[in-house]
Design an enzyme around this catalytic site. Structure first.
Site, PDB file in Angstrom:
ATOM      1  N   LYS A 106       0.843  -1.207   0.000  1.00  0.00           N
ATOM      2  CA  LYS A 106       0.000   0.000   0.000  1.00  0.00           C
ATOM      3  C   LYS A 106       0.874   1.251   0.000  1.00  0.00           C
ATOM      4  O   LYS A 106       0.610   2.208  -0.726  1.00  0.00           O
ATOM      5  CB  LYS A 106      -0.938  -0.007   1.216  1.00  0.00           C
ATOM      6  CG  LYS A 106      -2.076  -0.994   1.062  1.00  0.00           C
ATOM      7  CD  LYS A 106      -2.841  -1.254   2.354  1.00  0.00           C
ATOM      8  CE  LYS A 106      -3.860  -2.373   2.142  1.00  0.00           C
ATOM      9  NZ  LYS A 106      -4.525  -2.809   3.363  1.00  0.00           N
TER      10      LYS A 106
ATOM     11  N   GLN B 131      -4.501  -1.484   9.569  1.00  0.00           N
ATOM     12  CA  GLN B 131      -4.467  -2.811   8.954  1.00  0.00           C
ATOM     13  C   GLN B 131      -5.096  -3.842   9.892  1.00  0.00           C
ATOM     14  O   GLN B 131      -4.731  -3.934  11.060  1.00  0.00           O
ATOM     15  CB  GLN B 131      -3.016  -3.194   8.622  1.00  0.00           C
ATOM     16  CG  GLN B 131      -2.873  -4.489   7.872  1.00  0.00           C
ATOM     17  CD  GLN B 131      -3.506  -4.460   6.481  1.00  0.00           C
ATOM     18  OE1 GLN B 131      -3.346  -3.508   5.732  1.00  0.00           O
ATOM     19  NE2 GLN B 131      -4.233  -5.503   6.150  1.00  0.00           N
TER      20      GLN B 131
ATOM     21  N   ASP C  37     -10.781   3.118   4.102  1.00  0.00           N
ATOM     22  CA  ASP C  37     -11.217   1.728   3.937  1.00  0.00           C
ATOM     23  C   ASP C  37     -12.738   1.649   3.795  1.00  0.00           C
ATOM     24  O   ASP C  37     -13.277   0.620   3.405  1.00  0.00           O
ATOM     25  CB  ASP C  37     -10.797   0.897   5.170  1.00  0.00           C
ATOM     26  CG  ASP C  37      -9.631  -0.028   4.860  1.00  0.00           C
ATOM     27  OD1 ASP C  37      -9.398  -0.306   3.669  1.00  0.00           O
ATOM     28  OD2 ASP C  37      -8.959  -0.466   5.812  1.00  0.00           O
TER      29      ASP C  37
END
Ligand code: NDP
Length: 284
Positions: A53, A97, A120
């Site tokens: 990422k 994460q 997200d």
């Protein structure tokens, strides 16, 4: 004839578009999108995801920062960091994460992220907005699937769409996005009766199950669009999807391969969300 949807190519196109958009945002508005990724602990798969990422962000011109916290980090320490990043003007997007170590309440942490920075798309505020069909930051994987579906040029309106899987990160938001495009959506899961019949009715099939080659070729309706979100290992340890690709491809009009289908789209859409968040925060 079956068309293979090339996710790698489409994701590369999204990244190119973003590069251009970021360049123009910097030059004309002085806005530089920034993504902060927090990793807690030593999960090897998470480490790889986080590294990818960061790398992908830098490649398109997003400023990326990575916070590696030790496994024993307390919930409070993590919440403090999230709070600091919420307040930082140069941070457009925050990503924690998952999975988090068991002693940390995942829900609490995700809810602490400012919805405007929730790249997200997991914050209940953004999930709620998706549910009512309002513009919002959308979960990256189903958002990427929509882009793949758009690449087919097929109008989804009125189509029978079947989503197999009801997770919060894939199945449920996927169903909402298809519904917004006026598809008639059926959500299936492990308790669904007559699953095969339901799959056979699908003009658009999205498999997000997590079981290697679960969907057999003869379950696929002639001419269906088949999107395979699954990432599994087959009996030889090779990466494969939830759909028996070879057989399903004989029936489908469009199908995504694994690897090279949905996978590359997820990070591309994370970058897109970061740019969208930066724009919104800058009032653009
Ligand atoms: P989850 O395990 O959270 O959800 C799986 C879903 O599949 C559940 O809703 C479950 O039903 C359903 N399911 C399981 N077994 C069956 C069955 N026999 N019949 C019908 N439904 C079944 O997984 P995720 O949604 O997180 O991920 C799904 C897959 O997608 C995984 O392979 C994952 O690795 C992959 N993935 C890929 C991404 C990418 O970037 N390409 C991103 C995210 C995920 P129930 O709710 O009843 O248990």
């Amino acid at each position: 004839m079956t068309n293979i949807i090339n996710g790698k190519e489409i994701a590369a196109r999204v990244r190119e578009e973003l590069k251009e958009e970021i360049r123009s945002l910097k030059e004309k508005r002085g806005v530089v999108p920034g993504l902060s990724v927090i990793l807690v602990g030593n999960n090897p798969a998470s480490k790889v995801y986080v590294r990818n990422k960061g790398k992908a962000s830098e490649e398109v011109g997003i400023n990326s920062a990575q916070y590696d916290l030790p496994e024993h980090t307390t919930e409070n320490e993590l919440l403090k960091l999230v709070d600091k990043l919420n307040k930082a003007n140069d941070v457009s997007g925050i990503l924690v994460q998952l999975p988090l170590p068991v002693h940390i309440d995942e829900e609490k942490v995700l809810e602490a992220i400012l919805p405007a920075k929730d790249v997200d798309g997991f914050h209940p505020y953004n999930v709620g907005r998706l549910m009512i069909g309002a513009p919002t930051l959308q979960p990256c994987t189903p958002y990427g699937v929509m882009r793949l579906l758009d690449s087919t040029g097929v109008d989804l309106s009125g189509k029978n769409a079947v989503v197999v899987g009801r997770s919060n990160i894939v199945g449920k938001p996927m169903a909402m996005m298809l519904l917004k495009r006026n598809a008639t959506v059926t959500i299936c899961h492990s308790r669904t009766k007559d699953l095969v019949e339901k799959i056979r009715s699908a003009e658009v099939l999205v498999a997000a199950i997590g079981r290697a080659k679960f969907v057999k070729g003869d379950w696929v309706r002639e001419g269906a669009i088949v999107i395979d979100v699954g990432m599994n290992k087959d009996e030889n340890g090779k990466l494969c999807g939830d759909v028996d690709f070879e057989k399903a491809a004989e029936k489908a009009s469009f199908i995504t391969p694994v690897p090279g289908g949905v996978g590359p789209m997820t990070i591309a859409m994370l970058l897109k969300n970061t740019v969208e968040a930066a724009r919104k925060t800058a009032g653009l």
